[in-house]
Design a protein around this motif. Structure first.
Motif, PDB file in Angstrom:
ATOM      1  N   PRO A 137       9.635   4.090   1.345  1.00 38.34           N
ATOM      2  CA  PRO A 137      10.366   2.228   0.972  1.00 38.34           C
ATOM      3  C   PRO A 137      11.965   2.510   1.310  1.00 38.34           C
ATOM      4  N   ASP A 138      11.337   1.560   1.543  1.00 41.22           N
ATOM      5  CA  ASP A 138      13.491   1.016   2.350  1.00 41.22           C
ATOM      6  C   ASP A 138      13.906   2.136   3.329  1.00 41.22           C
ATOM      7  N   GLY A 139      12.917   2.844   4.068  1.00 44.47           N
ATOM      8  CA  GLY A 139      13.812   3.515   4.831  1.00 44.47           C
ATOM      9  C   GLY A 139      13.978   4.629   4.269  1.00 44.47           C
ATOM     10  N   VAL A 140      13.888   4.767   3.053  1.00 39.21           N
ATOM     11  CA  VAL A 140      14.484   6.163   2.569  1.00 39.21           C
ATOM     12  C   VAL A 140      12.676   7.565   2.486  1.00 39.21           C
ATOM     13  N   SER A 141      12.916   8.507   3.376  1.00 40.26           N
ATOM     14  CA  SER A 141      11.443   9.530   3.466  1.00 40.26           C
ATOM     15  C   SER A 141      11.799  10.396   2.262  1.00 40.26           C
ATOM     16  N   LYS A 142      12.553  10.503   1.675  1.00 38.53           N
ATOM     17  CA  LYS A 142      13.020  11.751   0.774  1.00 38.53           C
ATOM     18  C   LYS A 142      14.087  11.816   0.158  1.00 38.53           C
ATOM     19  N   GLN A 143      13.792  11.461  -1.511  1.00 36.44           N
ATOM     20  CA  GLN A 143      14.227  11.705  -2.691  1.00 36.44           C
ATOM     21  C   GLN A 143      13.745  11.944  -4.079  1.00 36.44           C
ATOM     22  N   LYS A 144      14.448  11.783  -4.776  1.00 38.44           N
ATOM     23  CA  LYS A 144      14.898  12.157  -6.401  1.00 38.44           C
ATOM     24  C   LYS A 144      12.889  11.385  -6.804  1.00 38.44           C
ATOM     25  N   ILE A 145      11.729  12.048  -7.047  1.00 37.71           N
ATOM     26  CA  ILE A 145      10.851  10.925  -7.712  1.00 37.71           C
ATOM     27  C   ILE A 145      11.110  10.431  -8.422  1.00 37.71           C
ATOM     28  N   ALA A 155      11.659  -2.723  -1.682  1.00 34.95           N
ATOM     29  CA  ALA A 155      11.246  -3.138  -0.369  1.00 34.95           C
ATOM     30  C   ALA A 155      10.102  -4.719  -0.795  1.00 34.95           C
ATOM     31  N   LYS A 156       9.740  -4.228  -1.792  1.00 40.76           N
ATOM     32  CA  LYS A 156       8.396  -5.567  -1.734  1.00 40.76           C
ATOM     33  C   LYS A 156       8.938  -7.118  -1.927  1.00 40.76           C
ATOM     34  N   GLU A 157      10.259  -7.074  -2.150  1.00 40.40           N
ATOM     35  CA  GLU A 157      11.013  -7.895  -3.459  1.00 40.40           C
ATOM     36  C   GLU A 157      11.621  -8.418  -1.795  1.00 40.40           C
ATOM     37  N   ARG A 158      12.326  -8.117  -1.079  1.00 38.79           N
ATOM     38  CA  ARG A 158      12.572  -8.120   0.477  1.00 38.79           C
ATOM     39  C   ARG A 158      12.163  -9.050   1.213  1.00 38.79           C
ATOM     40  N   LEU A 171       8.280 -12.073  -7.720  1.00 37.26           N
ATOM     41  CA  LEU A 171       9.428 -11.342  -7.172  1.00 37.26           C
ATOM     42  C   LEU A 171       9.164 -10.312  -8.195  1.00 37.26           C
ATOM     43  N   GLU A 172       8.876 -10.248  -9.485  1.00 42.13           N
ATOM     44  CA  GLU A 172       9.068  -9.207 -10.536  1.00 42.13           C
ATOM     45  C   GLU A 172       8.063  -8.549 -10.199  1.00 42.13           C
ATOM     46  N   GLN A 173       7.399  -9.631 -10.726  1.00 40.15           N
ATOM     47  CA  GLN A 173       5.435  -8.818 -11.105  1.00 40.15           C
ATOM     48  C   GLN A 173       5.391  -8.067  -9.575  1.00 40.15           C
ATOM     49  N   GLN A 174       5.332  -8.706  -8.540  1.00 40.85           N
ATOM     50  CA  GLN A 174       4.684  -8.210  -7.680  1.00 40.85           C
ATOM     51  C   GLN A 174       5.930  -6.554  -6.800  1.00 40.85           C
ATOM     52  N   ARG A 176       7.050  -4.919  -9.132  1.00 46.32           N
ATOM     53  CA  ARG A 176       6.145  -3.645  -9.738  1.00 46.32           C
ATOM     54  C   ARG A 176       5.440  -3.490  -9.408  1.00 46.32           C
ATOM     55  N   GLU A 177       4.158  -4.245  -8.871  1.00 45.53           N
ATOM     56  CA  GLU A 177       3.509  -3.734  -8.575  1.00 45.53           C
ATOM     57  C   GLU A 177       2.888  -2.376  -7.369  1.00 45.53           C
ATOM     58  N   ALA A 178       4.050  -2.964  -5.994  1.00 48.24           N
ATOM     59  CA  ALA A 178       4.654  -1.754  -4.906  1.00 48.24           C
ATOM     60  C   ALA A 178       5.197  -0.837  -5.962  1.00 48.24           C
ATOM     61  N   GLY A 179       5.728  -0.908  -7.460  1.00 53.44           N
ATOM     62  CA  GLY A 179       6.660  -0.095  -7.651  1.00 53.44           C
ATOM     63  C   GLY A 179       5.468   1.560  -8.315  1.00 53.44           C
ATOM     64  N   ARG A 180       5.150   0.593  -8.962  1.00 59.30           N
ATOM     65  CA  ARG A 180       3.592   1.347  -9.279  1.00 59.30           C
ATOM     66  C   ARG A 180       2.645   2.230  -8.724  1.00 59.30           C
ATOM     67  N   LYS A 181       1.892   1.321  -7.461  1.00 58.49           N
ATOM     68  CA  LYS A 181       1.841   2.627  -6.592  1.00 58.49           C
ATOM     69  C   LYS A 181       2.478   3.361  -5.320  1.00 58.49           C
ATOM     70  N   GLU A 182       3.739   3.000  -5.536  1.00 58.19           N
ATOM     71  CA  GLU A 182       4.073   4.402  -5.037  1.00 58.19           C
ATOM     72  C   GLU A 182       4.451   5.630  -5.874  1.00 58.19           C
ATOM     73  N   ALA A 183       4.662   4.867  -7.209  1.00 53.28           N
ATOM     74  CA  ALA A 183       4.703   6.030  -8.033  1.00 53.28           C
ATOM     75  C   ALA A 183       3.963   6.931  -8.116  1.00 53.28           C
ATOM     76  N   VAL A 184       2.469   6.230  -7.983  1.00 55.81           N
ATOM     77  CA  VAL A 184       1.159   7.091  -8.435  1.00 55.81           C
ATOM     78  C   VAL A 184       0.671   7.850  -7.068  1.00 55.81           C
ATOM     79  N   GLU A 185       1.119   6.849  -5.873  1.00 57.45           N
ATOM     80  CA  GLU A 185       1.307   7.997  -5.042  1.00 57.45           C
ATOM     81  C   GLU A 185       1.992   9.107  -4.268  1.00 57.45           C
ATOM     82  N   ALA A 186       3.778   8.978  -4.826  1.00 59.64           N
ATOM     83  CA  ALA A 186       4.280   9.846  -4.882  1.00 59.64           C
ATOM     84  C   ALA A 186       3.902  11.582  -5.464  1.00 59.64           C
ATOM     85  N   VAL A 187       3.066  10.873  -6.932  1.00 57.31           N
ATOM     86  CA  VAL A 187       3.105  11.714  -7.970  1.00 57.31           C
ATOM     87  C   VAL A 187       1.439  12.430  -7.275  1.00 57.31           C
ATOM     88  N   GLN A 188       0.700  11.955  -7.056  1.00 57.54           N
ATOM     89  CA  GLN A 188      -0.476  12.495  -5.994  1.00 57.54           C
ATOM     90  C   GLN A 188      -0.617  13.617  -4.985  1.00 57.54           C
TER      91      GLN A 188
END
Length: 507
Positions: A137-145, A155-158, A171-174, A176-188
């Motif tokens: 996301p936002d071109g960042v492949s590796k970062q703090k979880i 990235a979604k809002e942009r 913008l806020e709701q969509q 946050r939805e993108a953020g939730r998906k990313e957090a779940v996938e990163a942990v998995q």
């Protein structure tokens, strides 16, 4: 049970919030089963909670009745609509203003509830663990979880703005939805493919609201400690904390007055766990679930501050997990290999194999079979391997060639590409797809792509700067999920656990 879970999430700043909300939601629902007042209360809770479709279209990986829930605590000083919190609330939080915190998931806790009713596990993921972020996301492949949520949201809002969307609520709701998906996938991905069936999300103010609804929380300190940053100032032993003090308790991660305590960010994880255990104990012993007034207060907080996925059946979960509230749970903080810096930021470098082995032992202790991705003792399908070093680390290609040759591959060509690449990949000849897929899995889940220019029976690994070789590979190339020196043997922080069911003492 659910409450314990929620409380747990509370410990970290964002975690404290998220966990607090989770506890509210689950604890409130649990009351239904404890009192005849239950059904009405449950309906109010279920209908009032904010629901997310971030997991829509994803199949549950649990086939044995087990349930995995991710608790996310956002370090945001904003409400659900992205508006700043009132000044008087911010003052009580002792956490800066609305510009602080961003959308970091400062609390990430996996709650594993066995389908057979046996002991549950709450696994805290240190927020600064340096990991791969799915989709970059936002071109960042590796970062703090913790940063995956905020990067994906941005990235979604942009993208939405570029498409002409201007409504701030959308913008806020969509986002946050993108953020939730990313957090779940990163942990998995980080935990080695552990499936996440549901999630609960809360923000900083959610924990504060929860603590206020509970009245006070009893905690135990091994000695006196204070921290002007979080507002913590506590004496030794058991003490009752109001809402603001409880927030300071779970956010504390430094003490300049008592430097001998050697606080680290991991101590906030333990504070969160201790708070959750203590809150669950207090909820049970104080008869909160049989007090309609107190129960309604908890439900009000949950419906205000908690977000859950739309497929989360609270009633069914509560029936499955009644033992949680009685203390049938263990809280564990995952191990860290080394504290380091990447691009000027403090990060935790981890041993992926060690992290994943720890998680497997906690959630599937009777499973003696090594998971896909463990290379120790396993043989890979026959193929000739070429390795290209595009990571800027001397000798990495030849070292990896030899390590993988020990697993059954034939050494091909080891070369160095002087132009750095940020993403590692595995390429394969048209007849070597299965072999390449096995290799990619063994190396931690690298992207796989066909390359018709490769000779029959050949596969190629391009090692980029994101490469994190499994520790099970022998030799200096393996072991660190980060950019630290491969031959270094820094001090590690082992996994640590707290048993639920009482009021544990922490520093």
């Amino acid at each position: 049970m659910t409450r314990c879970f929620l409380v747990q999430a509370v410990p970290v700043r964002t975690r404290g919030r998220a966990l607090g909300r989770v506890v509210l939601a689950l604890a409130s629902a649990l009351v239904l089963f404890v009192t005849g007042y239950g059904w009405h209360a449950y309906q109010n809770l279920s209908n009032g909670l904010t629901k997310s479709d971030a997991l829509a279209g994803t199949a549950s990986g649990s086939t044995n009745g087990d349930t995995n829930i991710l608790v996310m605590g956002l370090d945001s000083r904003l409400d659900q609509n992205g508006n700043p919190l009132p000044r008087d609330v911010l003052a009580q939080l002792h956490a800066g203003d609305s510009s602080d915190g961003g959308y970091n998931t400062n609390v990430l806790m996996l709650l594993h509830v066995p389908g057979d009713g046996s002991r549950a596990q709450a696994i805290s993921i240190p927020r600064d663990d340096y990991v791969k972020l799915p989709g970059s996301p936002d071109g960042v492949s590796k970062q703090k979880i913790k940063q995956g949520y905020g990067l994906a949201k941005d990235a979604k809002e942009r993208a939405l703005r570029a498409a002409g969307v201007t409504d701030q609520s959308t913008l806020e709701q969509q986002g946050r939805e993108a953020g939730r998906k990313e957090a779940v996938e990163a942990v998995q991905n980080f935990l080695g493919g552990v499936s996440i069936d549901h999630f609960v999300e809360v923000t900083l103010v959610g924990f504060y609201d929860l603590a206020r609804a509970l009245g006070s929380i009893t905690v135990c300190l091994a000695g006196p400690t204070q921290d002007s940053y979080s507002g913590a100032k506590f004496v030794k032993g058991h003490q009752q904390l109001g809402a603001a003090q409880a927030l300071a308790f779970v956010r504390q991660r430094r003490d300049y007055v008592h430097p001998d305590l050697n606080f680290t960010d991991l101590d906030r994880e333990r504070r969160q766990q201790a708070f959750l255990s203590s809150a669950a104990y207090q909820l049970r012993s104080a008869g909160t679930f049989t007090n309609p007034e107190r129960l309604n207060a908890l439900i009000d907080v949950a419906t205000k501050d908690v977000v859950i996925d739309s497929g989360f059946d609270l009633l069914g979960f509560l029936q499955q997990s009644r033992g949680l509230l009685s203390g049938n749970i263990t809280f564990t903080t995952l191990p860290v290999k080394e504290f380091s810096k990447v691009d000027g930021q403090d990060v935790n470098l981890v041993d992926l194999d060690q992290v994943r082995a720890t998680v497997r032992a906690l959630i599937n202790p009777d499973d003696a079979n090594p998971p896909a991705g463990d290379t120790a003792g396993a043989k890979l399908p026959a193929a000739t391997l070429d390795v290209v070093n595009a990571a800027g680390k001397d000798g990495l290609a030849s070292k990896l060639e030899k390590q993988l040759a020990a697993l059954g591959l034939t050494e091909g060509t080891a070369s160095t590409e002087h132009r750095l690449r940020h993403e590692s990949t595995v390429s394969y000849a048209p007849d070597s797809r299965d072999a390449a897929t096995a290799l990619a899995t063994a190396l931690g889940g690298l992207p796989v792509q066909a390359d018709p220019t490769l000779a029959s029976g050949h596969e190629r690994v391009v090692v980029g700067t994101d490469f994190s070789p499994p520790a099970s590979l022998s030799g200096p190339a393996g072991g660190t999920d980060g950019s630290g020196p491969p031959d270094a043997a820094p001090p590690a922080v082992a996994a640590s656990s707290i048993s639920g069911g009482g009021i544990p003492c922490v520093k």
